[in-house]
Motif scaffolding. Structure first.
Motif, PDB file in Angstrom:
ATOM      1  N   LEU A 692      42.383  40.274  36.820  1.00  0.00           N
ATOM      2  CA  LEU A 692      41.300  40.049  37.775  1.00  0.00           C
ATOM      3  C   LEU A 692      40.647  38.688  37.548  1.00  0.00           C
ATOM      4  N   VAL A 693      40.440  38.325  36.284  1.00  0.00           N
ATOM      5  CA  VAL A 693      39.831  37.029  35.985  1.00  0.00           C
ATOM      6  C   VAL A 693      40.727  35.901  36.492  1.00  0.00           C
ATOM      7  N   LEU A 694      42.034  36.080  36.303  1.00  0.00           N
ATOM      8  CA  LEU A 694      42.982  35.062  36.757  1.00  0.00           C
ATOM      9  C   LEU A 694      43.251  35.146  38.252  1.00  0.00           C
ATOM     10  N   LYS A 695      42.662  36.136  38.917  1.00  0.00           N
ATOM     11  CA  LYS A 695      42.857  36.371  40.353  1.00  0.00           C
ATOM     12  C   LYS A 695      44.329  36.582  40.704  1.00  0.00           C
ATOM     13  N   ASP A 696      45.030  37.195  39.742  1.00  0.00           N
ATOM     14  CA  ASP A 696      46.432  37.560  39.982  1.00  0.00           C
ATOM     15  C   ASP A 696      46.441  38.974  40.585  1.00  0.00           C
ATOM     16  N   TYR A 697      46.058  39.052  41.851  1.00  0.00           N
ATOM     17  CA  TYR A 697      45.841  40.350  42.473  1.00  0.00           C
ATOM     18  C   TYR A 697      47.145  41.119  42.679  1.00  0.00           C
ATOM     19  N   ARG A 698      48.212  40.409  42.889  1.00  0.00           N
ATOM     20  CA  ARG A 698      49.487  41.101  43.104  1.00  0.00           C
ATOM     21  C   ARG A 698      49.882  41.914  41.869  1.00  0.00           C
ATOM     22  N   ASN A 699      49.867  41.295  40.715  1.00  0.00           N
ATOM     23  CA  ASN A 699      50.214  42.016  39.487  1.00  0.00           C
ATOM     24  C   ASN A 699      49.161  43.052  39.122  1.00  0.00           C
ATOM     25  N   ALA A 700      47.887  42.764  39.444  1.00  0.00           N
ATOM     26  CA  ALA A 700      46.835  43.738  39.156  1.00  0.00           C
ATOM     27  C   ALA A 700      47.034  45.004  39.974  1.00  0.00           C
ATOM     28  N   ILE A 701      47.351  44.820  41.269  1.00  0.00           N
ATOM     29  CA  ILE A 701      47.594  45.997  42.123  1.00  0.00           C
ATOM     30  C   ILE A 701      48.838  46.742  41.665  1.00  0.00           C
TER      31      ILE A 701
END
Length: 895
Positions: A692-701
């Motif tokens: 989330l901090v890195l705004k890597d939303y694809r991997n977070a989801i």
């Protein structure tokens, strides 16, 4: 300092988790039994069901539910291909082995229940004998009746096929059916003749005065042997075109089963009411061999009789079935019978268990026999030990677990030990005889200078206890009767339980009079030097009152000066030996507490009751550390098997549902799994936060979907929605920047994002179909709460805008075919989403109306009262007015 640090480390570990281990479950409740030709599987009736059991492990492989009515009869074809059952519903069901699939049902085969069945050697014909006195022959492949024989004098009691191959000079083979009846006659029916000729028997053999229970045909088909409950065997020979009676042999028991062991052997076997399995020679009618039998004064036909015997030709074994639902496998040698293994089909009500040695469990059930199971093996072989003449009620083992004591309703107690000179390995060392009523509890001395124990205490329903001298007993020497050192009445009602302290110094007893009594034990061992005989006495110390109902179980603590009692008042109490006061009360059972046992550390107590539960209590804080839903009926028996280097601690429970279960302590494993799960959850939580901090939303989801954690997804979508820019403000700022610098900072795609970020919108649009269905399931749950409904509606909007309806329907159809856990159809999903969505929009509409009304009211007030100045302006006006106001006059000066 050192002692304070070592105290917590030495505190025993509390057991909080138990898992089901090995179990001994019933599989046969009486009735018909069938065995495969190799003896590896048994089909046995169990009420309205049929259990297919693996004989090596006693494991139930298949359960045939039937039609809900009790099974009256079953049989298996000679080629082991089919199992046929007949129930009280008058229907025949044919199952195909080995998967036991139902291939055919014949409704209403007879007008009355089918009493027995038999298949021919070719496995193509089935004969059924009914209680209405009729016999029918069925074609198994076609499922139709080929012959119907009537004219018997009552219920059919025996069936036997006589099928002989074509002989030289003959064009036809012999196909005959022999039937026995309660009228004592044997009838021979020819299936090869015309239908009119076949309707009448070719011969009626009359020689028995009782019910014919078994018929056998010798190799070659020229000799018939019939056995009946009149205790006779009758031999019939074929001569001059008819059957002639050759001989009648008195069997000295009621014959229940009979059969020839081999197509080329003259030997046949019989099983009867005396529990004997015998081998006979058909040529001379002489007995060749027989199994062991009880002593004449201990015979009991009702309990030890055999009800059936079956031959497994491939393995050369005879399987006997007893009246107590036990099965024994005898290997057939050269005219001899050798017991190989025994199985218990039904233990009835388990009343007590005890651990003998390191790997044997002794079981007392509603039976006169002791049953000793081998533990830690898949082979559920059992040794049956006879000796008592009535039901065994209680068990106990000596300190070294070499001796076993049993108390019985026959008013005696017996001492047992292993012996190498007995086949079953157990012999009776001595008999304690002298009580006037049933012996309900036995207890060995807990300390012993050598093997065995110096004395035994028994308690009876005659309200007395007796102390028995065991010093003269050894595993090699046996005594018919032991001497009693003491007889003392200690209670006003039945004594249910007794226990001796670990140092042999105290005795505690529990009774139906709702009390527990404590005695000091004075025991003097015999001395050869001083020629002193053994002596014992009991000194009353205290009577512990507190229970409101009878006391069922008592035991001394192995670690503290205390003892515990279990009562029908649903409680377990802990009593101090210093002042004999109750110091702990354990409440939690919903029924009578029937048995308790301390765990080896003494820090916990295991208790069982008629609620079918086993509970483990912490002695220190009176808390229930674990509850085991162990049985479906009251649990009378409980034992604790100490922990070893190879095996964990085990609790053994036996109940009235005829089941014995071993519960393995899994506390260490569960705690380790919890620690590993907590560590893994922390690591994944950190990984998600980093994404989330890195705004890597694809991997977070993707990580949230992988972990199946909707809370993390909700957090992500909420965070994205909160970062959504104000469209009007950004558009004005972009206009000013465009005029000043000629640069457009925000694209139309960013300003028109559904979730707040165009990247997240694209991720939702590119999700796999299975994850879209999973996401809609999360949205359905989020939408039920007003706090999370805004995010739910946002995500739902993103899905509906970017996914076609047909594609969503295909995704739900694929999830349905995959049979995913928790799957919900599209229709059910919409039915769950629509009501809450309408409720949320209605709430928003009401809020808009109320805010408009508030704006209108404020504007109307401004029109009447004038505009209201700012707070700072009003404060300045108030300061000026206060400064210009005259000071008040001093009233004292004016006076």
């Amino acid at each position: 300092m050192a002692s304070s640090q070592s105290g917590p480390a030495m505190r025993p570990r509390l057991r909080t988790s138990f898992a089901k281990g090995d179990s001994f479950v019933p599989f046969y409740s009486g009735g018909a039994v069938a065995v495969t030709s190799d003896g590896t599987h048994i089909a046995a009736t169990f009420g309205a069901e049929v259990h297919v059991v693996e004989t090596h492990t006693s494991r139930i492989l298949h359960t045939l539910a039937g039609d809900g009515e009790d099974i009256n009869s079953l049989t298996m074809t000679k080629d082991d291909a089919y199992v046929v059952t007949a129930s009280r519903a008058l229907s025949l069901k044919i199952y195909q082995r080995p998967d036991m699939t139902l291939v055919r049902t014949i409704a209403k085969a007879h007008e009355a229940p089918v009493a027995l069945m038999a298949t021919d050697p070719t496995s193509s014909l089935l004969a059924t004998g009914s209680a209405d006195g009729s016999v029918k022959v069925w074609d198994l492949a076609g499922g139709f009746c080929t012959h119907a024989f009537r004219g018997h004098g009552g219920v059919i009691s025996a069936l036997c096929w006589n099928v002989q191959a074509r002989q030289s000079g003959s064009s036809e083979r012999t196909v005959q059916l022999l039937t026995g009846c309660v009228d004592g006659k044997v009838r021979v029916w020819d299936l090869q003749g015309s239908s009119q000729a076949a309707s009448k028997p070719t011969a009626v053999l009359s020689a028995h005065a009782g019910v014919v229970r078994a018929i056998g045909v010798a190799p070659g088909g020229r000799t018939i042997v019939s056995g009946a409950r009149d205790q006779t065997l009758v031999f019939w020979d074929w001569k001059d075109g008819r059957w002639h009676r050759r001989d009648i042999v008195l069997a000295q028991e009621r014959i229940e089963a009979l059969g020839f062991v081999d197509a080329a052997s003259p030997l046949f076997y019989t099983a009867g009411s005396q529990g004997l399995l015998r081998l006979w020679d058909v040529k001379n009618g002489q007995e060749v061999h027989k199994t062991q039998v009880l002593e004449p004064e201990e015979e009991d036909d009702a309990l030890h009789g055999l009800t059936d015997a079956l031959y497994a030709p491939t393995c050369g074994a005879i399987v006997t079935v007893s009246a107590t639902q036990d099965m024994a496998f005898y290997a057939l040698g050269d005219g001899t019978l050798t017991l190989e293994r025994q199985l218990v089909g039904y233990n009835d009500e388990i009343v007590d268990v005890a651990l003998v040695g390191d790997d044997t469990l002794a079981v007392a059930s509603n039976n006169t026999q002791l049953r000793l199971y081998k533990l830690d093996t898949q082979d559920h072989d059992v040794v049956l030990v006879d000796g008592h003449r009535d039901m065994v009620l209680s068990l106990d083992t000596s300190p070294d677990r070499a001796w076993l004591a049993s108390g019985s309703k026959d008013r005696t107690a017996r001492i047992w030990a292993r012996a190498s000179d007995a086949r079953d390995g157990w012999v009776c060392l001595g008999v304690c005889e002298g009580h006037a009523e049933s012996v309900g509890s036995v207890a060995f001395a807990r300390q012993s200078p050598g093997a065995g124990a110096p004395f035994l205490v028994t308690a009876s329903q005659d309200r007395t206890v007796k102390v028995w001298d065991l010093t003269a007993l050894t595993s090699a020497s046996r005594q018919d009767r032991l001497s009693s050192l003491l007889t003392l009445k200690i209670h006003d009602k039945d004594i249910n339980a007794i226990d001796l302290a670990p140092n042999n110094g105290l005795l505690v007893s529990g009774s139906q009079d709702r009390t527990a009594r404590v005695f000091r034990v004075h025991y003097q061992a015999p001395s050869k030097a001083n020629q002193h005989k053994a002596a014992a006495s009991l000194e009353p110390l205290a009577t512990c009152k507190g229970h409101k109902r009878g006391v069922w179980s008592v035991q001394f603590s192995p670690a503290e000066q205390a003892f515990a009692t279990a009562s029908s008042d649903q409680t377990v109490r802990l009593w101090s030996l210093k002042d004999f006061s109750c110091v702990r009360v354990f409440e939690g059972h919903t029924g009578s507490v029937l048995r308790l046992r301390f765990l080896p550390s003494g820090a916990q107590i295991a208790s069982s009751g008629n609620d079918g539960l086993v509970k483990v209590w912490n002695v220190r804080d009176e808390e229930c550390a674990a509850t085991i839903d162990a049985h479906e009926d009251k649990i009378w028996a409980l034992a604790v098997r100490p922990e070893t280097a190879e095996a964990p601690l085990q609790i053994v429970s036996g109940a009235a549902d005829s089941t014995i279960t071993l519960w393995n302590d899994t506390t260490a494993a569960v705690e380790s799994e919890k620690a590993a799960a907590a560590k893994e959850a922390t690591e994944r939580e950190q990984a998600f936060s980093n994404l989330l901090v890195l705004k890597d939303y694809r991997n977070a989801i993707a990580l949230a979907f992988q972990l199946n954690q909707p809370r993390r997804l909700l957090q992500l979508f909420t965070q994205v929605a909160a970062s959504r820019p104000d469209h009007d403000a950004i558009e004005s700022m972009d206009r000013l920047l465009a005029d000043a610098l000629g640069v457009q900072r925000h694209t139309d795609a960013e300003l028109g994002s559904i979730t707040g970020l165009a990247a997240v919108d694209r991720i939702i649009a590119e999700l796999p179909r299975s994850q879209v269905v999973q996401l809609l399931g999360y949205v359905r749950d989020w939408n039920t709460s007003a706090r999370t409904s805004a995010t739910a509606q946002l995500v739902l909007h993103a899905v509906v805008r970017q996914w076609e309806a047909d594609t969503l329907l295909e995704a739900f159809d694929e999830a349905r075919r995959a049979k995913k856990e928790g799957f919900v159809s599209m229709a059910a999903m919409l039915e769950a989403l629509l009501p809450y969505t309408e409720r949320h929009y209605a709430r928003v509409d009401r809020m808009l109306v109320e805010s408009a009304m508030l704006d209108y009211t404020l504007q109307a007030m401004d029109g009447v009262l004038g505009p209201v100045a700012d707070a700072e302006e009003r404060e300045a006006v108030d300061d000026v007015e206060m400064a210009e106001a005259p000071e008040p006059e001093d009233e004292s000066e004016e006076e």
